[in-house]
Design an enzyme around this catalytic site. Structure first.
Site, PDB file in Angstrom:
ATOM      1  N   THR A 192      -8.922  -5.417   4.170  1.00 20.08           N
ATOM      2  CA  THR A 192      -8.838  -4.516   3.016  1.00 20.08           C
ATOM      3  C   THR A 192      -9.863  -5.014   2.011  1.00 20.08           C
ATOM      4  OG1 THR A 192      -6.474  -4.100   3.368  1.00 20.08           O
ATOM      5  CG2 THR A 192      -7.371  -3.614   1.185  1.00 20.08           C
ATOM      6  N   LYS A 251      -3.890  -1.680  10.317  1.00 27.62           N
ATOM      7  CA  LYS A 251      -4.229  -1.770   8.894  1.00 27.62           C
ATOM      8  C   LYS A 251      -4.504  -3.197   8.431  1.00 27.62           C
ATOM      9  CE  LYS A 251      -3.240   2.504   7.315  1.00 27.62           C
ATOM     10  NZ  LYS A 251      -4.059   3.295   6.402  1.00 27.62           N
ATOM     11  N   TYR A 279       2.704   2.854  15.233  1.00 30.72           N
ATOM     12  CA  TYR A 279       3.374   3.043  13.951  1.00 30.72           C
ATOM     13  C   TYR A 279       4.805   3.571  14.048  1.00 30.72           C
ATOM     14  CZ  TYR A 279       3.008   8.164  13.488  1.00 30.72           C
ATOM     15  OH  TYR A 279       3.158   9.513  13.639  1.00 30.72           O
ATOM     16  N   GLN A 320      -3.282   2.337  15.195  1.00 38.22           N
ATOM     17  CA  GLN A 320      -2.190   2.768  14.327  1.00 38.22           C
ATOM     18  C   GLN A 320      -1.333   3.846  14.994  1.00 38.22           C
ATOM     19  OE1 GLN A 320      -3.582   4.361  10.614  1.00 38.22           O
ATOM     20  NE2 GLN A 320      -1.546   4.873   9.864  1.00 38.22           N
ATOM     21  N   GLU A 339     -10.144   4.198   3.957  1.00 35.99           N
ATOM     22  CA  GLU A 339      -9.250   4.877   3.033  1.00 35.99           C
ATOM     23  C   GLU A 339      -9.721   4.550   1.626  1.00 35.99           C
ATOM     24  OE1 GLU A 339      -5.123   5.476   5.508  1.00 35.99           O
ATOM     25  OE2 GLU A 339      -5.161   3.950   3.940  1.00 35.99           O
ATOM     26  N   TYR A 353       1.211   5.790  -0.472  1.00 35.99           N
ATOM     27  CA  TYR A 353       0.834   7.023   0.227  1.00 35.99           C
ATOM     28  C   TYR A 353       1.027   8.151  -0.771  1.00 35.99           C
ATOM     29  CZ  TYR A 353       0.938   9.982   4.540  1.00 35.99           C
ATOM     30  OH  TYR A 353       0.690  10.874   5.559  1.00 35.99           O
ATOM     31  N   GLU A 357      -9.294   4.187  -1.989  1.00 33.86           N
ATOM     32  CA  GLU A 357      -8.101   3.988  -2.803  1.00 33.86           C
ATOM     33  C   GLU A 357      -8.449   3.325  -4.132  1.00 33.86           C
ATOM     34  OE1 GLU A 357      -4.697   2.246  -0.978  1.00 33.86           O
ATOM     35  OE2 GLU A 357      -5.291   2.808   1.069  1.00 33.86           O
ATOM     36  N   ARG A 363      -7.437   3.958  13.500  1.00 34.31           N
ATOM     37  CA  ARG A 363      -6.519   5.074  13.704  1.00 34.31           C
ATOM     38  C   ARG A 363      -5.908   5.099  15.100  1.00 34.31           C
ATOM     39  NH1 ARG A 363      -5.320   6.324   8.562  1.00 34.31           N
ATOM     40  NH2 ARG A 363      -7.163   6.920   7.364  1.00 34.31           N
ATOM     41  N   GLU A 393      -9.499  12.767   7.775  1.00 33.96           N
ATOM     42  CA  GLU A 393      -9.410  14.103   7.187  1.00 33.96           C
ATOM     43  C   GLU A 393     -10.749  14.844   7.223  1.00 33.96           C
ATOM     44  OE1 GLU A 393      -6.820  13.959   3.379  1.00 33.96           O
ATOM     45  OE2 GLU A 393      -7.621  11.944   3.707  1.00 33.96           O
ATOM     46  N   ARG A 441       1.756  16.794  12.941  1.00 36.81           N
ATOM     47  CA  ARG A 441       3.006  17.543  13.103  1.00 36.81           C
ATOM     48  C   ARG A 441       2.714  19.035  12.889  1.00 36.81           C
ATOM     49  NH1 ARG A 441       4.333  13.200   9.967  1.00 36.81           N
ATOM     50  NH2 ARG A 441       4.281  14.447   8.058  1.00 36.81           N
ATOM     51  N   HIS A 467      -3.653  14.278   0.810  1.00 35.68           N
ATOM     52  CA  HIS A 467      -3.846  13.423   1.983  1.00 35.68           C
ATOM     53  C   HIS A 467      -2.634  13.499   2.913  1.00 35.68           C
ATOM     54  CE1 HIS A 467      -4.856  10.008   4.485  1.00 35.68           C
ATOM     55  NE2 HIS A 467      -3.732   9.409   4.147  1.00 35.68           N
ATOM     56  N   ASP A 504      -9.053   0.498   2.222  1.00 31.36           N
ATOM     57  CA  ASP A 504      -8.114  -0.018   3.214  1.00 31.36           C
ATOM     58  C   ASP A 504      -8.568   0.461   4.589  1.00 31.36           C
ATOM     59  OD1 ASP A 504      -5.879  -1.465   4.000  1.00 31.36           O
ATOM     60  OD2 ASP A 504      -4.578   0.281   3.942  1.00 31.36           O
ATOM     61  N   ASP A 557       0.844  -1.187   0.000  1.00 29.45           N
ATOM     62  CA  ASP A 557       0.000   0.000   0.000  1.00 29.45           C
ATOM     63  C   ASP A 557       0.882   1.240   0.000  1.00 29.45           C
ATOM     64  OD1 ASP A 557      -2.545   1.154  -0.059  1.00 29.45           O
ATOM     65  OD2 ASP A 557      -2.520   1.543   2.082  1.00 29.45           O
ATOM     66  N   THR A 617      -4.620   6.566   0.179  1.00 33.40           N
ATOM     67  CA  THR A 617      -5.848   7.351   0.244  1.00 33.40           C
ATOM     68  C   THR A 617      -5.880   8.422  -0.849  1.00 33.40           C
ATOM     69  OG1 THR A 617      -5.884   7.049   2.631  1.00 33.40           O
ATOM     70  CG2 THR A 617      -7.302   8.761   1.738  1.00 33.40           C
TER      71      THR A 617
END
Length: 407
Positions: free
Chosen positions: A251, A247, A238, A234, A193, A122, A195, A231, A355, A136, A127, A227, A120, A341
């Site tokens: 799927t 994850k 992660y 994760q 997600e 990114y 995708e 959260r 999001e 962040r 996104h 997917d 998978d 995503t």
């Protein structure tokens, strides 16, 4: 008035002869799985039609999964597609073909291929930027490597399931920043997600990278992919190695695979690059643009919540494949890789609840109440279409799944 043939697909039907996606189905009367091709609201038993017509492709189409056809390679894919197109458009074939058409609502659809590996990516700048701004806020939204290589991770192929399969709410460790210690229990931040997935047909040799120009020699087609993501699980797990249990529980993929050849009219140039790319990723001089103009709709319990545009994806599938193999990793028939995503620049184009609700800060309004993340009983559906030849649309089917309580 004579009865209309199922092959007389109404003008504008997104599953007309210009599309012809592949799937695998069974019926109540015969549980053996068979390869089917969708035409309008019907499924053509491709193997039975091939036998009835004396086709040389009966051996490839008379299987219980798409894998033998996938492994046959690009020339076979092209020739089989041309044959199928003739079978459903040539009036001379109708008496032979029509007995092998079944109404779509009378068949059970299955995972159409045996999945080998699953990767998978990114690839959406929108996104990745949104996620970076959430987690962040005092730093750069994108990591320093993001615009230099397609970031990805290896998923769990054994939990790829076909559309319509219930999704059990996963359990695991979670720890909020203010919690003194982690706790164990069902995820309370279950997400989606939206995708696009790609399935590999022809394998490659270990130690030999697959260049950008060989994408269409190895990738058979694409499909919708959801997917599912926990959260809270994760977020705790992660760092430092990336997604794992948050994850790997499920799927969901569409039951239909659209051949790349059906999407020629949907090819678009990807967004402008902000940095020069290393030669193995540089697609400035490729023969055809690597992006696809796919229009995705995300619905929860039948209510539309987002329309993510695939044309905005920064990294193309060809670049993802090139990066995935540049170290010499081999491809196997049935390998699946997801785009990551799909999100656009507008709020209503975001392909995840993370999001859409800004990590639970802003609830979305549904007819049956507000949501930040998914509740038990919620059903999520992805649908999509792409521009086809001469103003037509190519339907990409749907992928759906319902959340059930934790085991």
């Amino acid at each position: 008035m004579p009865q209309q043939s199922p092959l007389d697909v109404p003008e504008g039907d997104p599953f007309g002869p210009h599309n012809l996606p592949y799937g695998v189905f069974s019926t109540a009367g015969e549980e053996r799985r068979r390869i089917g091709v969708r035409i309008g609201g019907h499924v053509l038993d491709a193997g039975a039609a091939a036998v009835a017509l004396g086709s040389p492709y009966a051996g490839l189409l008379g299987r219980t999964s798409l894998n033998p056809l996938l492994a046959a390679g690009r020339t076979a894919w092209r020739d089989v597609r041309r044959a199928l197109t003739a079978w459903v458009t040539d009036p001379g074939h109708r008496p032979t073909v029509e007995p092998h058409l079944l109404p779509l609502d009378e068949v059970t659809l299955h995972l159409p291929y045996e999945v080998a590996d699953y990767v998978d990516f990114y690839a959406s700048e929108h996104h990745a930027t949104n996620v970076g701004q959430m987690f962040r806020p005092d730093g750069d939204a994108l990591t320093p490597n993001w615009k230099h290589l397609p970031i990805g991770y290896h998923g769990r192929s054994g939990t790829i399931v076909v559309s319509g399969t219930d999704v059990v709410r996963p359990s695991g460790q979670r720890k909020a920043p203010t919690d003194p210690a982690p706790v164990f229990g069902p995820s309370v931040k279950l997400d989606i997600e939206a995708e696009v997935g790609f399935v590999v047909g022809a394998p490659s040799e270990l130690g030999r990278p697959v260049p950008l120009g060989a994408f269409e020699d190895h990738v058979f087609g694409l499909f919708l992919l959801n997917d599912w993501s926990a959260r809270d699980i994760q977020a705790w797990e992660y760092v430092p190695l990336g997604p794992f249990l948050g994850k790997s529980f499920a799927t969901s993929v569409s039951a239909w695979v659209t051949p790349l050849e059906a999407l020629d009219a949907a090819r678009v140039t990807p967004p402008a690059r902000d940095f020069p790319l290393l030669p193995y990723l540089d697609d400035a001089a490729v023969d055809r643009p690597g992006g696809f103009d796919l229009h995705i709709t995300v619905s929860i319990n039948g209510q539309e919540v987002a329309q993510p545009p695939f044309a905005t994806m920064y990294w193309t599938a060809a670049q993802q494949l090139a990066h995935m193999t540049v170290n010499g990793a081999s491809l196997r028939t049935g390998d699946v890789f997801g785009s990551g995503t799909v999100s656009g620049p507008e709020v209503g184009q975001r392909g995840s609840l993370l999001e859409l609700t800004w990590n639970g800060r802003d609830a979305i309004e549904l007819a049956d109440g507000k949501r930040t993340f998914l509740e038990d009983g919620d059903t999520v559906t992805l649908t999509a279409w792409a521009p086809g030849p001469d103003g037509t649309r190519v339907g990409l089917g749907e992928v759906t799944g319902r959340i059930v309580g934790a085991a």
